[in-house]
Enzyme design. Structure first.
Site, PDB file in Angstrom:
ATOM      1  CG  HIS A 110      -2.290   0.637   0.869  1.00 51.13           C
ATOM      2  ND1 HIS A 110      -3.432   0.429   1.606  1.00 51.13           N
ATOM      3  CD2 HIS A 110      -2.670   1.496  -0.112  1.00 51.13           C
ATOM      4  CE1 HIS A 110      -4.441   1.124   1.098  1.00 51.13           C
ATOM      5  NE2 HIS A 110      -4.001   1.791   0.058  1.00 51.13           N
ATOM      6  CG  ASP A 164      -6.335  -0.530   4.509  1.00 51.85           C
ATOM      7  OD1 ASP A 164      -6.189  -1.590   5.132  1.00 51.85           O
ATOM      8  OD2 ASP A 164      -5.382   0.106   4.031  1.00 51.85           O
ATOM      9  CG  HIS A 198      -4.192  -2.074   8.611  1.00 46.73           C
ATOM     10  ND1 HIS A 198      -4.327  -3.036   7.627  1.00 46.73           N
ATOM     11  CD2 HIS A 198      -3.807  -2.717   9.731  1.00 46.73           C
ATOM     12  CE1 HIS A 198      -4.042  -4.231   8.139  1.00 46.73           C
ATOM     13  NE2 HIS A 198      -3.726  -4.065   9.419  1.00 46.73           N
ATOM     14  CG  ASP A 241      -2.532   2.046   5.381  1.00 49.45           C
ATOM     15  OD1 ASP A 241      -2.145   1.249   6.252  1.00 49.45           O
ATOM     16  OD2 ASP A 241      -2.990   1.677   4.293  1.00 49.45           O
ATOM     17  CG  HIS A 286       2.638  -1.753   4.339  1.00 52.92           C
ATOM     18  ND1 HIS A 286       2.035  -2.973   4.146  1.00 52.92           N
ATOM     19  CD2 HIS A 286       3.035  -1.748   5.638  1.00 52.92           C
ATOM     20  CE1 HIS A 286       2.061  -3.675   5.268  1.00 52.92           C
ATOM     21  NE2 HIS A 286       2.665  -2.949   6.188  1.00 52.92           N
ATOM     22  CG  ASP A 288      -4.793  -3.207   2.101  1.00 53.39           C
ATOM     23  OD1 ASP A 288      -4.855  -4.440   1.939  1.00 53.39           O
ATOM     24  OD2 ASP A 288      -3.866  -2.652   2.722  1.00 53.39           O
ATOM     25  CG  ASP A 318      -5.331  -5.273   4.874  1.00 59.31           C
ATOM     26  OD1 ASP A 318      -6.222  -4.416   4.926  1.00 59.31           O
ATOM     27  OD2 ASP A 318      -4.132  -5.010   5.115  1.00 59.31           O
ATOM     28  CD  GLU A 352      -0.241  -4.317   1.421  1.00 58.02           C
ATOM     29  OE1 GLU A 352       0.284  -5.454   1.464  1.00 58.02           O
ATOM     30  OE2 GLU A 352       0.321  -3.281   1.834  1.00 58.02           O
TER      31      GLU A 352
END
Length: 300
Positions: A100, A123, A125, A127, A140, A227, A229, A272
């Site tokens: 990412h 996402d 996360h 980030d 990332h 992303d 994830d 990712e």
């Protein structure tokens, strides 16, 4: 959305420390992304991959708690230039990662063309780390902070301007793993976040309707940074930082379909995908399915 689209791969695995995500663009291509989009009447120019240089032992120094800073910054500079060239040609940039950290270059290239750009950050996360707050030094985990102008100047000043986006023009969807420094930044900056808690309570349909309406009122172009994830690891096992309790396949397709109907996106990236950690290219195939929904694929 423009019917002319440029695909740019970024085989980047230096923004974190698990090998394999550099093969993400190849895996997504192998899963048939070009054919899927051509079947939807898009005119595709696959521009290949941005070069990513490998650090040698003397280069590989953590500068200010930032792993592989020089190589990540150099590749993002090249990506930003490619993205801005494609937008000049009135082509929709679709970027395939890679980790990412490549969103730093995507956002730099895109935001130059809009007075008030917005971003949907799909996402697990936020980030939103910097060298000061990151537990790992992995870049990332920093691209959204960098796009806000927070972080090392080699990253924040790509294409010689900063910031790329305003905090009030960001919507994070699917968050369920935030570091303490990220939570503080979200509060300080007033960033809109729909965590899994809100998605479970409101439902994906209402969350996406709110996000779309919010960005429509404030922005003149919206970038989707997705992303894999963000999805639950049962659905998308081939990611480097899986977090249980994530978005479902059905919720994610609905989100993409609603974005397609809203017609607010001016660029997108899918990142990712790590085929080494995957099960028979399941995650890349899922990514291609989501791309299909995002660009108008329907059951009827």
């Amino acid at each position: 959305m423009q019917n002319n689209m440029s695909i740019i791969g970024v085989p980047m695995d230096l923004g974190q420390n698990r090998r394999g995500v550099d093969m993400g663009p190849s895996a997504i291509r192998y899963a048939g992304v070009v054919e899927r989009l051509e079947n939807l009447a898009y005119h595709i120019a696959d521009l290949g991959d941005v070069p990513v240089s490998r650090p040698d032992s003397k280069d590989n120094v953590q500068e200010g708690n930032l792993r592989n800073l020089k190589q990540v910054a150099d590749s993002n500079q090249q990506l930003a230039k490619m993205v801005t060239q494609e937008i000049h040609k009135n082509r929709f940039p679709l970027v395939l990662g890679g980790d990412h950290s490549i969103a730093i270059g995507s956002m730099a290239g895109i935001a130059k063309h809009y007075d008030n750009p917005g971003v949907i950050w799909y996402d697990a996360h936020g980030d939103l780390n910097s060298g000061d707050t990151s537990p790992s030094g992995n870049i990332h985990g920093m691209p959204l902070a960098v796009s806000l102008g927070i972080g090392h100047e080699k990253l924040t000043n790509i294409l010689d301007y900063t910031p790329k986006v305003k905090a009030e023009n960001i919507v994070i969807i699917g968050a369920r793993s935030l570091d303490p420094g990220e939570k503080e930044l979200i509060r300080e900056q007033g960033i809109t976040v729909y965590s899994m808690h809100e998605i479970d309570r409101l439902g994906m349909s209402q969350v996406m309707a709110k996000a779309i309406d919010y960005l429509k009122q404030r922005t003149d172009g919206v970038h989707l940074s997705l992303d894999l994830d963000g999805l639950d690891p049962d659905e998308a096992p081939g990611v480097g930082t899986p977090v249980i309790g994530g978005l479902s396949y059905r919720e994610s397709h609905l989100a993409m379909e609603m974005l397609s109907e809203a017609d607010i996106l001016t660029s997108a990236e899918f990142v990712e995908v790590n085929p080494i950690l995957d099960d028979q290219n399941k995650t890349a195939t899922l990514a291609v399915g989501l791309i299909g929904s995002l660009f108008g694929e329907k059951l009827k």
